[in-house]
Design an enzyme around this catalytic site. Structure first.
Site, PDB file in Angstrom:
ATOM      1  N   ARG A 126      22.486 -16.101  26.999  1.00  0.00           N
ATOM      2  CA  ARG A 126      21.520 -15.595  26.028  1.00  0.00           C
ATOM      3  C   ARG A 126      20.331 -16.545  26.060  1.00  0.00           C
ATOM      4  NH1 ARG A 126      23.682 -17.012  20.696  1.00  0.00           N
ATOM      5  NH2 ARG A 126      22.034 -18.551  20.763  1.00  0.00           N
ATOM      6  N   HIS A 167      20.122 -16.667  18.799  1.00  0.00           N
ATOM      7  CA  HIS A 167      21.040 -15.578  18.444  1.00  0.00           C
ATOM      8  C   HIS A 167      20.282 -14.351  17.927  1.00  0.00           C
ATOM      9  CE1 HIS A 167      24.490 -13.474  16.837  1.00  0.00           C
ATOM     10  NE2 HIS A 167      23.968 -13.496  15.636  1.00  0.00           N
ATOM     11  N   TYR A 214      21.783 -26.341  18.541  1.00  0.00           N
ATOM     12  CA  TYR A 214      23.094 -26.413  19.187  1.00  0.00           C
ATOM     13  C   TYR A 214      23.065 -26.394  20.708  1.00  0.00           C
ATOM     14  CZ  TYR A 214      22.352 -21.326  18.873  1.00  0.00           C
ATOM     15  OH  TYR A 214      21.826 -20.062  18.947  1.00  0.00           O
TER      16      TYR A 214
HETATM   17  C1  TPP Z   1      33.900  -9.658  11.943  1.00  0.00           C
HETATM   18  C2  TPP Z   1      32.628 -10.420  12.034  1.00  0.00           C
HETATM   19  N1  TPP Z   1      32.603 -11.725  11.735  1.00  0.00           N
HETATM   20  C3  TPP Z   1      31.448 -12.423  11.754  1.00  0.00           C
HETATM   21  C4  TPP Z   1      30.273 -11.821  12.104  1.00  0.00           C
HETATM   22  C5  TPP Z   1      28.964 -12.603  12.066  1.00  0.00           C
HETATM   23  N2  TPP Z   1      28.423 -12.777  13.427  1.00  0.00           N
HETATM   24  C6  TPP Z   1      27.477 -11.952  13.901  1.00  0.00           C
HETATM   25  S1  TPP Z   1      27.148 -12.248  15.518  1.00  0.00           S
HETATM   26  C7  TPP Z   1      28.249 -13.526  15.576  1.00  0.00           C
HETATM   27  C8  TPP Z   1      28.478 -14.205  16.885  1.00  0.00           C
HETATM   28  C9  TPP Z   1      28.947 -13.246  17.944  1.00  0.00           C
HETATM   29  O1  TPP Z   1      29.127 -13.872  19.169  1.00  0.00           O
HETATM   30  P1  TPP Z   1      29.504 -13.068  20.465  1.00  0.00           P
HETATM   31  O2  TPP Z   1      30.663 -12.187  20.209  1.00  0.00           O
HETATM   32  O3  TPP Z   1      29.633 -14.028  21.569  1.00  0.00           O
HETATM   33  O4  TPP Z   1      28.272 -12.081  20.726  1.00  0.00           O
HETATM   34  P2  TPP Z   1      26.753 -12.469  21.001  1.00  0.00           P
HETATM   35  O5  TPP Z   1      26.088 -12.572  19.665  1.00  0.00           O
HETATM   36  O6  TPP Z   1      26.745 -13.740  21.756  1.00  0.00           O
HETATM   37  O7  TPP Z   1      26.222 -11.331  21.770  1.00  0.00           O
HETATM   38  C10 TPP Z   1      28.847 -13.707  14.336  1.00  0.00           C
HETATM   39  C11 TPP Z   1      29.823 -14.741  14.041  1.00  0.00           C
HETATM   40  C12 TPP Z   1      30.338 -10.456  12.429  1.00  0.00           C
HETATM   41  N3  TPP Z   1      29.246  -9.776  12.791  1.00  0.00           N
HETATM   42  N4  TPP Z   1      31.500  -9.792  12.388  1.00  0.00           N
END
Ligand code: TPP
Ligand code: TPP
Ligand code: MG
Ligand code: MG
Lengths: 361, 400, 361, 400
Positions: B295, B299, B308
């Site tokens: 990425r 975020h 980080y």
């Molecule tokens: C069940 C749940 N817990 C927490 C979140 C909050 N949250 C949104 S994105 C994220 C990180 C997601 O990481 P990843 O799965 O690697 O996807 P990326 O954002 O890197 O595409 C978190 C913790 C959420 N959306 N859903």
């Protein structure tokens, strides 16, 4: 199990503006400093300091074993917290947003809430579950839920929601010091609310389970908590300034929904004779139902009107562009107050009410 | 579902019983071993390769020049990643202009997004997460409708059954069982349909990931799971998320093949997904694909990635950019002249301009619609509430 | 989407004793026969026919693709059901016991309940979630929860609980035919309750959302649903037989908690002037709070006494040997009726109530 | 926790960063590969063997005669499985006598139950499920206290912190994260403690299984997971539960070793668990062990197993009975004389008789205790309710 709380410092220091977020962070820091068994963990709470920065600096100060980024799994967070509590630690976990606590529901309901009871007190769960909650910050779907009804309906959990900077600190310290699990609901839209506050000498806050009268009044009582407290205070001020109706509204901040402080609420409603419960969570089967029913049971003969409720609609939380229509605002609160039957005193002529038949009395 | 190609009647799913996995072992105690002991499924073919699969810039690509991937596909992928990159830039700009509530950019992940969209056949379904707007747009959906969730006018903007793209899903990994259920339903109906579900590295830690993959394998559902391993779940790096050799190694634990692919290589991702989707449609069951990517942005626009990760790391990944990789390949093979480049860039710019323009118009919203779809028929209570809101709105109109 | 329901057969057949469990099984069978999109799945529902045998025979009759044993994972069951509904099927899933539905809470709240709203009606969720629920059968921990408060507080879900054999059939058919998700709570201890019933000509049951007056009375209204309906009827009969008090109690069976049939309830309470809500689920923040608050809002000036509640205690469900102390029984219901202020009519002298002060009227 | 052996200070858990798993690949496009690309962990050692590990009756056992397992351990295991078998029979009989609300028998699984108990050191913790009463009893707990849940007098009867046996857990797999958290906490405190968590084949499908194992691996928690694969989750056979080559193959997806063992071979299970627990205590991280066994009785006394399995299958497994296997081995090695057999059987009979006698006494219960432990301090509302119940009870006493 330690229940140590921070002692006030010797010499007084000036109060400075602090946000609720800062006070919460400070509470975590002080609790961790006072008790090595306090461990903070959750998603992004370490390096990042949490998406709301409440845990900012804790990992740096206490190391990654005391403030830990976990894998992304809410049931895992709550479930491992249960195990840590079994070994004598005092976990403080963060659910990143209200709606993201749901995957952990099973652990919360079946274990966090019940372990003490199951083991007849041998395995207490001194666990604090911090939940940034509620709407009003333009969050997209799943980021604005008011989920307190679920927690209130779960015996074994305490449910706390601060509304002021001082309470945020004091109640979070009390939650962490509690030997029982506390679901600690942090109103997201108050994270940036400010008050003069002195971290060296934090205001004394009574333990969990005590409501507080935030504004004295005589006409009717507004009963609320968390994010709706400032709204109710504003409504109370508005009607005074407005003058027209001449209402002098009392505002009670419940602070904790469980234990529920019936005494403070009942005393107020007995005095004012009228009450409106205000919260953001959907009305149907929400906290207001319990509160209104309980007040009615306790204060029936003091009531000039039914206890009314101003709540979020019975719908999934709306998208950002429409949330202002959903949230209980000053107008809607004052509308409810206006409906508290100020004109006539129906209760004096019960016999005249239409539609009653077959009475036995 | 009309017009969907039909499959031969599905194989009985549960009848052909897989059995307990203990082998007889020669031993002195032996009474005849219990009848349910049979040789196990061989784990070998389910394990991922030790290196992520790549095509671009490898000898593999060179070797393929004769047969495939054909120039046409390379050019389509190229045009799509160029448009995708521009789309990401435009969407991020819209957050600064207050036109999106939030934008989780897929910058750096365009190869995965585009390959996912192009690998799908007409009747296949896509199950995206909040980060996968681009995949939906690349599939041909209206970008403004796709951005509805992130704009904040509604939770979801496009016609899911019509486009066969499920709503962008925010609770992590929760869309995966939906993909499995839908794929299974399609198979039961005899439709030749596969479902492709996207999830992040972080999302693989959720229980729903586990349950979905297990159901898919047991049901032999025609579902493909694409993990975009972009190195982070917000601030949490992969090393705090898993100790596994790779995320693709999770597949064997469900009894499905795991594939590892360079997620910045659009051709490789496309190829691996096509293969998995073909297998799925043909009744061969699900596949887990891990695409290793990065990425490049924070975020979301609300995040501060410098908290980080180091600039060095980001810079290093910039040198492995999916757009550049594809462009380099095309140039190296003489498939890219300046006209083609200009054409791709202009198309991207046009799409962006149109999006910008449309997003700068305020959507017209009717708040009473909040009550319209909670149930098929509003409850009496909801009708009351709608009436009350209507009255408030009317009163507000008057005082204005 | 099919909403076909079984037509009554031509010639009348005798009514024979049937259990609620049998009626539920028959409803599933008839729904599956009428609509090929109805799929039943869950833990042990296939070969075994479910731990309560409600799905007995369905796999044999319709094959394992229509009635399917799933892996052991409640979120997976609900989550795949969502996907199947997206493709036009009408899934009917079973959660093996009330408390074992909690691992699926996230899917239920975030998707089952919200998909229609999220997609503005484009993706309905015609999904029935059958939950054997409640206590009274000597179940060990986690096998006797009353979890309806959670579902009621979740906009987007219908919540239904039958109390009779006929309703079990009719309401389950209606639930399956509904284009909305229905949490269908099957009172475990009524599975073996019997009534004369004719599967060929099942009694007509109005659609979801209609309460029914099970017993006419004039003194006070007992409002209840599911497993407490027979208890309330027994209480009503007991006080009549008993004679002493001379109460003639009306008993309302709500049938569905969502939608909540305010009209039937309000009409009754307006007539009787007194009401008690009875349920097994813990009282605090339980269904009774909402119901009592709503009645009070609608009928305040008809009430001779506050609406009282008889509910389970605010504790985790007790172990088998103690459950009889927890469950609302006839005595506790009649005690509550006795507290409905029969002696004096306080409402006629509101001024005399002690403790009120600072009134503004 | 006093008296617990201390470990050297724990290794930093999260600092020693595992990194992204993409390998450089020679290719024409190559800018230097991103710095976070490093060779991955080797998956090989994490994969289970292709056959369940066995000792009893194999040449392996023969070869060991000189070194181990020593006669002493064999005799201890033998006495324990004989007692265990008798315990299962007695408990099942108690259900027929109305003295237990329900009993999920571990008949056929005694080798796992007993080996689990004996593999633990004093300060280790056991996390049993509802089927694992025998493991708790074999660890030395009071059987009547262990049976409290199933008798129905309370949810849980023994002193968990004192015995280091967590409550028998009913919601499937939910005890696994508890074991991980406790093991992690012990490690953070520097205590040399391991946690052994038991779960069934069905339980592996739950999301909590996945989340627990992932946390354990990332945290390198001293936890060992023993899956008793007894072929069924109530009526659902393994083939409908998973399509994996074996449940032990799930381990590699978390980055921990997976081991497959004959669950009816008490010596093999004991050995594999001891090894895993030693490794855990020494900081080597978690292990997943799949023990292949069979539930000889119905799921519980309330279940009718003939609905979903054939007598033939059961008979075949009876021929692979854990008690017989052990007895046969001991006899073959001349370690079992009639006196020892009689001694074991008498001890078993005595334990059963005592249990029977004690279980036939009605427990004396105080219903107002229902309010005592919901919170540390009852809320005002609970105090009210307790008072009301007390009044009801008093009134009841009077009318009696
Ligand atoms: C069940 C749940 N817990 C927490 C979140 C909050 N949250 C949104 S994105 C994220 C990180 C997601 O990481 P990843 O799965 O690697 O996807 P990326 O954002 O890197 O595409 C978190 C913790 C959420 N959306 N859903
Ligand atoms: C979360 C949850 N869902 C459902 C159940 C109901 N249930 C009790 S035992 C059982 C089967 C368990 O099978 P397995 O894990 O293989 O363990 P075994 O009974 O064979 O020892 C089920 C479905 C439960 N206890 N917990
Ligand atoms: Mg990621
Ligand atoms: Mg099993």
């Amino acid at each position: 199990m330690s229940t140590a709380t921070r002692q006030p410092a010797a010499q007084p220091v000036d109060r400075k503006p602090a946000t609720m977020g800062q006070a919460l962070g400070r509470a975590l820091r002080d609790a961790m400093a006072d008790d090595p068994d306090v461990h903070v963990f959750g998603e992004d709470v370490g390096t990042l300091g949490g998406v709301f920065r409440v845990t900012d600096g804790l990992a740096a100060q206490f190391g990654p074993d005391r403030c830990t980024d976990t894998p992304l799994a809410e049931a895992g967070i709550l479930g491992t917290a249960v195990g840590m509590a079994m070994y004598g630690l005092r976990p403080v976990v963060e659910m990143q947003f209200d709606a993201f606590a749901y995957p952990g529901f099973e652990q919360l309901v079946s274990h966090v809430a019940r372990m003490r009871n199951r083991t007849r007190g041998r395995m207490p769960m001194p666990l604090t579950v911090r939940v940034p909650y509620g709407g009003g910050i333009g969050g997209v779907e799943h980021h604005s839920d008011s989920s307190e009804a679920y927690y209130m309906a779960t015996p074994g959990l305490h449910v706390v929601a601060p509304a002021t900077v001082a309470d945020a600190y004091g109640l979070l310290r009390a939650a962490i010091a509690s030997d029982d699990p506390v679901v600690f609901l942090e109103p997201k839209r108050l994270y940036w609310s400010k008050a003069d506050w002195n971290p060296q000498e934090p205001d004394a806050v009574p333990g969990i389970g005590k409501a507080v009268v935030r504004r004295r009044g005589s006409s009717a009582t507004l009963i609320t908590y968390g994010p709706s407290v400032p709204v109710c205070l504003e409504a109370a001020e508005a009607t005074r300034e407005d003058g027209a109706e001449g209402w002098d509204l009392e505002v009670i901040d419940l602070r904790s929904l469980v234990p529920f402080d019936e005494e403070t609420v009942a005393a107020s409603v007995r005095r004012t004779g009228r009450a409106v419960v205000v919260h953001e969570s959907p009305g149907f089967a929400g906290p207001g139902g319990e509160i209104a029913a309980r007040i009615t049971e306790r204060c029936f003969h003091h009531l000039e009107a039914p206890v009314l409720r101003v709540a979020g609609f019975d719908i999934p939380y709306p998208p950002p562009m429409l949330e202002q229509h959903h949230l209980p605002g000053v107008d809607r609160i004052l509308d409810a107050v206006a409906r508290l039957q100020w004109e006539s005193d129906y209760t004096e002529s019960p016999g005249s009410a239409e539609g009653r038949g077959g009475g036995v009395v | 579902m009309s017009g969907v190609p039909r499959l031969p009647a599905p194989q009985p799913t549960h009848e052909e019983v897989l059995v307990m996995t203990v082998l007889e072992q020669p031993g002195a105690y032996a009474p005849a071993p219990p009848p349910s002991w049979r040789p196990r499924t061989d784990a070998g073919p389910l394990l991922p390769d030790t290196e992520p699969y790549r095509v671009l810039g490898t000898r593999a690509a060179g070797r393929r020049e004769g047969s495939g991937p054909e120039a046409e596909l390379l050019r389509r992928l190229y045009a799509a990643v160029v448009r995708g990159r521009r789309f990401n830039e435009q969407a991020t700009a819209l957050t600064r202009q207050g036109r999106l509530a939030v934008y989780p950019s897929s910058r750096g992940q365009e190869a995965c997004q585009v390959a996912a969209a192009l690998a799908l056949r007409e009747h296949d379904w896509l199950f995206p997460s909040y980060r996968d707007t681009l995949a939906a747009v690349a599939r041909g959906l209206d970008p403004v409708e796709v951005l509805s969730l992130l704009r904040g006018d509604w939770h979801h903007g496009y016609d899911s059954p019509g486009t066969r793209v499920a709503p962008l899903c925010t609770p992590l990994a929760t869309q995966l069982p939906h993909a499995v259920g839908l794929a299974h339903a399609a198979r039961l109906k005899g439709d030749e349909v596969a479902a492709l579900a996207l999830v992040g590295d972080g999302g693989t830690s959720e229980g729903d990931f586990h349950e979905a993959l297990n159901f898919a394998a047991v049901w032999q559902a025609p579902a493909v799971f694409l993990v975009q391993n972009n190195g982070f779940a917000i601030s949490v790096p992969l090393a705090k998320q898993t100790a596994a050799p790779s995320l693709a190694h999770k597949a064997v634990g469900y009894g499905m093949p795991g594939r590892l692919v360079d997620g910045n290589d659009a051709v490789a991702v496309h190829e691996v997904l096509c293969e998995a989707l073909d297998r799925a449609r043909a009744g061969g069951g699900p596949t887990l694909v891990e695409a290793v990517t990065y990425r490049l942005e924070a975020h979301t626009n609300a995040d501060d990635a410098t908290r980080y990760r180091t600039d060095d790391e980001v810079e290093a990944w910039r040198a492995h950019d999916p757009v550049t990789l594809l462009e380099h390949e095309l140039r190296g093979r003489g498939l890219l002249d300046e006209a083609t480049v200009r054409e791709a860039e202009e198309a991207a710019e046009q799409q962006a301009a149109k999006l910008r323009e449309r997003m700068h118009q305020d959507p017209s919203l009717d708040p009473t619609q909040l009550f319209a779809h909670v149930y098929a028929e509003p409850t009496p209570q909801l009708r009351d509430q709608a009436a009350r809101l209507r009255a408030e709105l009317a009163a507000g109109e008057e005082t204005r």
